[in-house]
Design a protein around this motif. Structure first.
Motif, PDB file in Angstrom:
ATOM      1  N   UNK A   7       0.806  -1.223   0.000  1.00 51.62           N
ATOM      2  CA  UNK A   7       0.000   0.000   0.000  1.00 51.62           C
ATOM      3  C   UNK A   7       0.843   1.279   0.000  1.00 51.62           C
ATOM      4  N   UNK A   8       1.862   1.420   0.863  1.00 55.41           N
ATOM      5  CA  UNK A   8       2.659   2.652   0.826  1.00 55.41           C
ATOM      6  C   UNK A   8       3.392   2.861  -0.502  1.00 55.41           C
ATOM      7  N   UNK A   9       3.557   1.797  -1.280  1.00 53.85           N
ATOM      8  CA  UNK A   9       4.202   1.934  -2.577  1.00 53.85           C
ATOM      9  C   UNK A   9       3.219   2.353  -3.664  1.00 53.85           C
ATOM     10  N   UNK A  10       1.926   2.107  -3.448  1.00 51.46           N
ATOM     11  CA  UNK A  10       0.906   2.424  -4.446  1.00 51.46           C
ATOM     12  C   UNK A  10       0.188   3.745  -4.164  1.00 51.46           C
ATOM     13  N   UNK A  11       0.087   4.120  -2.892  1.00 49.93           N
ATOM     14  CA  UNK A  11      -0.651   5.336  -2.525  1.00 49.93           C
ATOM     15  C   UNK A  11      -0.100   6.598  -3.180  1.00 49.93           C
ATOM     16  N   UNK A  12       1.229   6.768  -3.325  1.00 48.46           N
ATOM     17  CA  UNK A  12       1.731   8.002  -3.958  1.00 48.46           C
ATOM     18  C   UNK A  12       1.158   8.269  -5.348  1.00 48.46           C
ATOM     19  N   UNK A  13       0.763   7.222  -6.062  1.00 50.17           N
ATOM     20  CA  UNK A  13       0.171   7.442  -7.382  1.00 50.17           C
ATOM     21  C   UNK A  13      -1.196   8.126  -7.283  1.00 50.17           C
ATOM     22  N   UNK A  46       4.717  10.436   2.399  1.00 51.41           N
ATOM     23  CA  UNK A  46       4.606   9.322   1.461  1.00 51.41           C
ATOM     24  C   UNK A  46       5.980   8.765   1.093  1.00 51.41           C
ATOM     25  N   UNK A  47       6.980   9.632   1.014  1.00 49.59           N
ATOM     26  CA  UNK A  47       8.337   9.146   0.747  1.00 49.59           C
ATOM     27  C   UNK A  47       8.837   8.280   1.894  1.00 49.59           C
ATOM     28  N   UNK A  48       8.568   8.704   3.129  1.00 52.41           N
ATOM     29  CA  UNK A  48       8.970   7.908   4.288  1.00 52.41           C
ATOM     30  C   UNK A  48       8.221   6.576   4.319  1.00 52.41           C
ATOM     31  N   UNK A 193      11.528  17.806  -3.858  1.00 52.89           N
ATOM     32  CA  UNK A 193      12.471  17.252  -4.834  1.00 52.89           C
ATOM     33  C   UNK A 193      13.118  15.980  -4.309  1.00 52.89           C
ATOM     34  N   UNK A 194      13.532  15.981  -3.038  1.00 50.82           N
ATOM     35  CA  UNK A 194      14.154  14.794  -2.458  1.00 50.82           C
ATOM     36  C   UNK A 194      13.139  13.663  -2.295  1.00 50.82           C
ATOM     37  N   UNK A 195      11.893  14.016  -1.976  1.00 53.21           N
ATOM     38  CA  UNK A 195      10.850  12.987  -1.883  1.00 53.21           C
ATOM     39  C   UNK A 195      10.633  12.329  -3.234  1.00 53.21           C
ATOM     40  N   UNK A 196      10.734  13.124  -4.311  1.00 52.90           N
ATOM     41  CA  UNK A 196      10.583  12.565  -5.647  1.00 52.90           C
ATOM     42  C   UNK A 196      11.675  11.581  -6.014  1.00 52.90           C
ATOM     43  N   UNK A 197      12.817  11.672  -5.334  1.00 53.51           N
ATOM     44  CA  UNK A 197      13.895  10.713  -5.566  1.00 53.51           C
ATOM     45  C   UNK A 197      13.617   9.389  -4.867  1.00 53.51           C
ATOM     46  N   UNK A 297      -1.682  10.120   3.142  1.00 53.16           N
ATOM     47  CA  UNK A 297      -0.629  10.053   4.164  1.00 53.16           C
ATOM     48  C   UNK A 297      -1.052   9.125   5.301  1.00 53.16           C
ATOM     49  N   UNK A 298      -2.313   9.241   5.722  1.00 56.24           N
ATOM     50  CA  UNK A 298      -2.809   8.390   6.810  1.00 56.24           C
ATOM     51  C   UNK A 298      -2.780   6.917   6.419  1.00 56.24           C
ATOM     52  N   UNK A 299      -3.220   6.631   5.211  1.00 56.54           N
ATOM     53  CA  UNK A 299      -3.231   5.245   4.740  1.00 56.54           C
ATOM     54  C   UNK A 299      -1.818   4.685   4.637  1.00 56.54           C
ATOM     55  N   UNK A 300      -0.905   5.488   4.120  1.00 56.57           N
ATOM     56  CA  UNK A 300       0.479   5.037   3.991  1.00 56.57           C
ATOM     57  C   UNK A 300       1.102   4.775   5.357  1.00 56.57           C
ATOM     58  N   UNK A 301       0.904   5.712   6.294  1.00 52.96           N
ATOM     59  CA  UNK A 301       1.465   5.534   7.635  1.00 52.96           C
ATOM     60  C   UNK A 301       0.831   4.347   8.345  1.00 52.96           C
TER      61      UNK A 301
END
Length: 323
Positions: A7-13, A46-48, A193-197, A297-301
């Motif tokens: 889920x945390x890998x898919x939520x950013x989309x 989301x990056x975290x 920018x760093x989150x995008x990396x 963010x809540x779902x990812x965390x």
């Protein structure tokens, strides 16, 4: 654990379209600065979450290594335990190897990106320190203006830009750039920018963030000069002067924050009270977009914490069986 860790890998989309919609519906009820903070916190969260998910996906496969299993006092690999639902050992090992490679790749990109930003900030600081006073006027015929972060920062304006604007419009331009420095907008762009990396989907938040930052500086300039119409006129005229010359393609120092960045027509329309462009701001769409980002963010965390809890339970079960 393996299933919920996806889920945390898919939520950013899902966050990307919500961020664009939120930035396109700025209004007095949702200030640009609030949007800036929401987008920045969303990107960082989301990056975290995605980084933690990759790390958690490595553990079940790593327990198939004898050294890892022995150090954790495990008798049964985690992937074979019911609480983890890991599937076949080969699949779990393949997932762990893939997650490890992605995590190493993201870590390397993050280190390089952070080093590049730090180098740019130090270079900008040196350039700012060499200039005397807050305002630096460059003898250049090409109209240009930008804020240069540092300790303290500097506002750089060319003689071409000064000639293109009237004295009241120059005050607007300086107030706009001063807002960039005072509110440390370069730090917000650095975080996103760093989150995008860390996750490719988070790169799409950079554009709405840039627009919200410009709108925030526009509003600060309008308050400083006491006229939204004058602010809109100055921004429009500065953008036209910049685009009419070769300055648009000229290189600026790293981390420079130009006054004519982003969709200028939308910025001007917002200052004149005509919404943000072709369609008016809708409170329902605005709230839905903001809630969508908070939900992401809540779902990812929550998913990351649940996956970590499942992993902890699985380790305890494995240790219990080993005893």
């Amino acid at each position: 654990m393996i299933h919920i860790a996806w889920l945390p890998l898919l939520v950013p989309f899902l966050a990307a379209p919500a961020g664009r919609r939120l930035a396109s519906h700025l209004s007095a009820h949702l200030s640009p600065l609030q949007v800036v903070w929401l987008l920045t916190v969303t990107a960082a969260g989301l990056a975290a979450g995605s980084t933690c998910a990759l790390a958690l996906l490595i553990v079940p496969g790593a327990t198939h290594l004898h050294a890892v299993a022995a150090s954790a006092h495990l008798l049964t690999p985690l992937s074979l335990l019911a609480p983890l639902g890991g599937g076949s050992p080969d699949a779990v090992i393949a997932i762990a190897v893939t997650a490890g490679a992605l995590l190493a790749w993201c870590a390397a990109r993050l280190v390089r990106g952070a080093r590049r930003r730090w180098t740019q900030l130090r270079r900008a600081g040196r350039l700012a320190a060499e200039a005397g006073g807050e305002l630096v006027v460059l003898p250049d015929e090409h109209p240009d203006a930008y804020a240069l972060p540092g300790s303290p920062g500097r506002i750089v304006v060319t003689t071409g830009m000064l000639r293109a604007l009237s004295p009241p419009e120059r005050e607007v331009l300086i107030a706009h750039e001063r807002a960039h420095l005072r509110e440390r907008h370069h730090l917000f762009t650095a975080v996103v920018d760093l989150a995008g990396l860390c996750h490719p989907a988070l790169r799409t938040l950079r554009e709405p963030l840039a627009y919200a930052l410009e709108r925030s500086a526009d509003e600060s300039a309008a308050r400083a000069v006491g006229s939204r119409r004058l602010t809109a006129q100055a921004i429009g005229r500065a953008a036209l002067a910049t685009r009419a010359s070769a300055a648009a393609g000229r290189a600026r120092p790293g981390l420079a924050l130009p006054a004519t960045a982003g969709p200028v027509p939308r910025r001007v329309a917002a200052l004149l009270g005509h919404g943000t462009g072709a369609r008016p701001a809708r409170p329902l769409a605005r709230r839905a977009a903001a809630l969508a980002l908070v939900a992401c963010v809540t779902l990812s965390a929550g998913a990351s914490l649940q996956a970590a809890d499942d992993l902890h339970d699985g380790i305890e079960v494995a240790q219990g069986e080993s005893r």
